[in-house]
Structures are given as C-alpha cells and as structure tokens.
Design an enzyme around this catalytic site. Structure first.
Site, mmCIF file in Angstrom:
data_model
loop_
_atom_site.group_PDB
_atom_site.id
_atom_site.type_symbol
_atom_site.label_atom_id
_atom_site.label_comp_id
_atom_site.label_asym_id
_atom_site.label_seq_id
_atom_site.Cartn_x
_atom_site.Cartn_y
_atom_site.Cartn_z
ATOM 1 N N GLY A 259 -11.006 -73.576 -47.684
ATOM 2 C CA GLY A 259 -11.607 -73.484 -46.354
ATOM 3 C C GLY A 259 -11.694 -74.820 -45.633
ATOM 4 N N LYS B 59 -13.717 -62.627 -48.197
ATOM 5 C CA LYS B 59 -15.077 -63.204 -48.246
ATOM 6 C C LYS B 59 -16.020 -62.307 -47.424
ATOM 7 C CE LYS B 59 -13.009 -67.627 -49.132
ATOM 8 N NZ LYS B 59 -13.124 -69.079 -49.151
ATOM 9 N N GLU C 265 -17.158 -70.312 -54.869
ATOM 10 C CA GLU C 265 -18.374 -70.072 -54.069
ATOM 11 C C GLU C 265 -19.434 -69.358 -54.908
ATOM 12 O OE1 GLU C 265 -16.364 -68.243 -50.725
ATOM 13 O OE2 GLU C 265 -15.449 -70.192 -50.298
ATOM 14 N N GLU D 110 -7.763 -72.804 -57.828
ATOM 15 C CA GLU D 110 -8.263 -73.093 -56.486
ATOM 16 C C GLU D 110 -9.062 -74.392 -56.507
ATOM 17 O OE1 GLU D 110 -8.487 -69.264 -53.947
ATOM 18 O OE2 GLU D 110 -10.385 -69.504 -54.959
ATOM 19 N N HIS E 144 -15.045 -67.104 -58.576
ATOM 20 C CA HIS E 144 -14.703 -67.872 -57.373
ATOM 21 C C HIS E 144 -15.650 -69.064 -57.262
ATOM 22 C CE1 HIS E 144 -14.157 -69.040 -53.221
ATOM 23 N NE2 HIS E 144 -12.986 -68.451 -53.292
ATOM 24 N N SER F 128 -6.574 -73.099 -48.654
ATOM 25 C CA SER F 128 -5.915 -73.397 -47.375
ATOM 26 C C SER F 128 -4.427 -73.058 -47.358
ATOM 27 C CB SER F 128 -6.150 -74.854 -46.965
ATOM 28 O OG SER F 128 -7.543 -75.101 -46.769
ATOM 29 N N ASN G 63 -8.532 -62.697 -49.853
ATOM 30 C CA ASN G 63 -9.961 -62.742 -50.185
ATOM 31 C C ASN G 63 -10.703 -62.821 -48.854
ATOM 32 O OD1 ASN G 63 -12.563 -63.302 -50.955
ATOM 33 N ND2 ASN G 63 -12.129 -65.360 -51.739
#
Ligand code: PGA
Length: 253
Positions: free
Chosen positions: A175, A13, A99, A169, A97, A214, A11
């Site tokens: 991150g 991003k 985010e 996730e 996701h 991570s 991914n």
C-alpha cells in the site's frame, strides 16, 4: 524444474459495496475469460461472500476470505470459522497478512493454527510472510521470513504446503507504492523455496509463491517473469477492473 501455474489473487481488504462489487466482479469475469492458464481469485470481506458465490459460481474466477478463526466453532463472538467459509464456496483464505499480524496481534503460532484450521476444512490457505523496513535494513529479512514459515511447517508438517499457497509480501511495499524490485523479490522467493526444499524438494518445486506489495499493471509482467514468482497477491489494484485485468493478463506465460 516443476512447471507451476500462475495465480493472481485480489485482496480487497475492507473495501467494497454490493453495487461496486457487482460491477467489478462482472468485469473481471468477462475480461479474463480467455486467460485459461492463469488462476484468478478474489478475497472479499465476509459480508460479501454470498455475493461472490452467486456471481462467481460456475465461472473461472475463485473466491475466498481474508482471515479465518483458528477455532472450529464455539463461543468466539465476532469470529468466522473455516467451515463457514466452505459453506459459502470459498476455495482460498488469506492467513497471516501483515495487517493482521501488526494490527490484530496475530503471531506466527496463531497464524499457523489458522493455516491448519483452514486446511482441515478443505480450504487452500494463502500464507503471507514478509519483513518490515526496519528488519530489511537490519539485514534480517531471511530470519524473519524463516520464522514465519517454519512455525507453520513445525505445526503442520512440510507436506501441508502441497495444499497451500505462499505470498511473500514485504511490509514496506504494501500500500506504499514502493514495489520490491523484481530481483529483491526473486531473492526472497528463492530463499523460501530453498528452505522448503531442505525438507521436501518436490513440495518446494510445486509450491506457488506469490509476490505482493504495490503490484500494478505497469510492474506485474516484470515481477511475474522472475523464475520463482508464481503470480501476485494484489491489494489496491484489485479494486480497479482495468488494473486487475491487466495484472491477470501479465501472468500469462
Ligand atoms: P497492495 O497490497 O497491493 O495494495 O500493496 C497488497 C496486500 O496487502 O496484499
């Protein structure tokens, strides 16, 4: 027990440039060519889909996007439809996701609509679910994940999961450098599978459930060795060829 193949999906991003992508994609293709049994994919920013298509077509590496509109077409300025992703050869699209949920206000219902739109166009949605640290600390991880999952199942029916991928996730691991321990991840993966099995045990047994948050070369093998973890959704480490290739390698059986 069903035999599930592994999938490692990058991914990217909002990272990349045509020059950087070229080098990264070429490295991934050439250095993973022996890994026949591992599915490998990259989810790139929309403007680079054409590049992904031209570099990855006829290779063992698939590509996809990181988001999709829930609408088929029309007056939705700035949006990209599932049919457009198909037009650029995408196999996968990430939906839900954290985010997108946190920064763009996507609730579980919107995510479910996106999931349905993706499948209707022939894409494989990678549905992300996961709890925040506050939610984990409050002991409601399973409740949160169940809500995110059930909203999709209620809209599409459990059989739709036969043509989807799930990604657990934990938001606190994305991150941050803090990975869930293999056991913490396994526990939630097993919960997800049990919950789906209550509706359809065949679908539950065959569904690929990825772990994301991570993942790096140094922890991938241990995570992927857990019985209900079928690969990973890789953010930061997917931008570094050595890391991503090593993670793909760790997904070998
Ligand atoms: P990370 O991101 O690997 O950089 O933690 C994972 C993701 O957000 O999919």
């Amino acid at each position: 027990m069903a035999r599930r193949s592994k999938l490692v999906a990058g991914n990217w991003k909002m990272h990349g440039s045509t020059a950087q992508n070229q080098g990264l994609l070429n490295a991934v293709i050439s250095r993973t060519v022996e890994l026949k049994e591992v599915g490998i994919a990259v989810s790139v920013p929309y403007p680079y889909l054409a590049q992904a298509q031209s570099v990855l077509a006829n290779t063992h590496v698939s590509w996809g996007a990181q988001n999709v509109s829930q609408h088929e077409k029309g007056a939705y300025t700035g949006e990209v439809s599932a049919a457009m992703l198909v037009d650029f050869g995408c196999r996968y699209v990430i939906v839900g996701h954290s985010e997108r949920r946190a920064l763009y206000g996507e609730d579980s219902h919107t995510v479910a609509l996106k999931f349905r739109a993706a499948q209707a166009a022939g894409l494989i949605p990678i549905l992300c679910v996961g709890e925040t640290l506050d939610q984990r600390d409050a002991g409601i991880t399973e409740q949160v994940v169940a809500e995110q999952l059930d909203t999709v199942v209620e809209l599409t029916g459990v059989s739709a999961l036969a043509k989807a991928v799930l990604a657990y996730e934990p938001v606190w691991a994305i991150g941050t450098g803090k990975t869930a321990t293999p056991q913490q991840a396994q526990d939630v993966h097993a919960f997800i599978r049990r919950r789906i099995a209550a509706n359809d045990s065949v679908v539950a047994g065959e569904l690929q459930v990825l772990y994301g948050g991570s993942v790096k070369a140094s922890n991938a093998a241990e995570l992927f060795g857990m019985p209900d973890i079928d690969g990973g959704l890789i953010g930061g480490a997917s931008l570094v060829a050595d890391e991503f290739v090593a993670i793909c390698d760790a997904a070998k059986n």
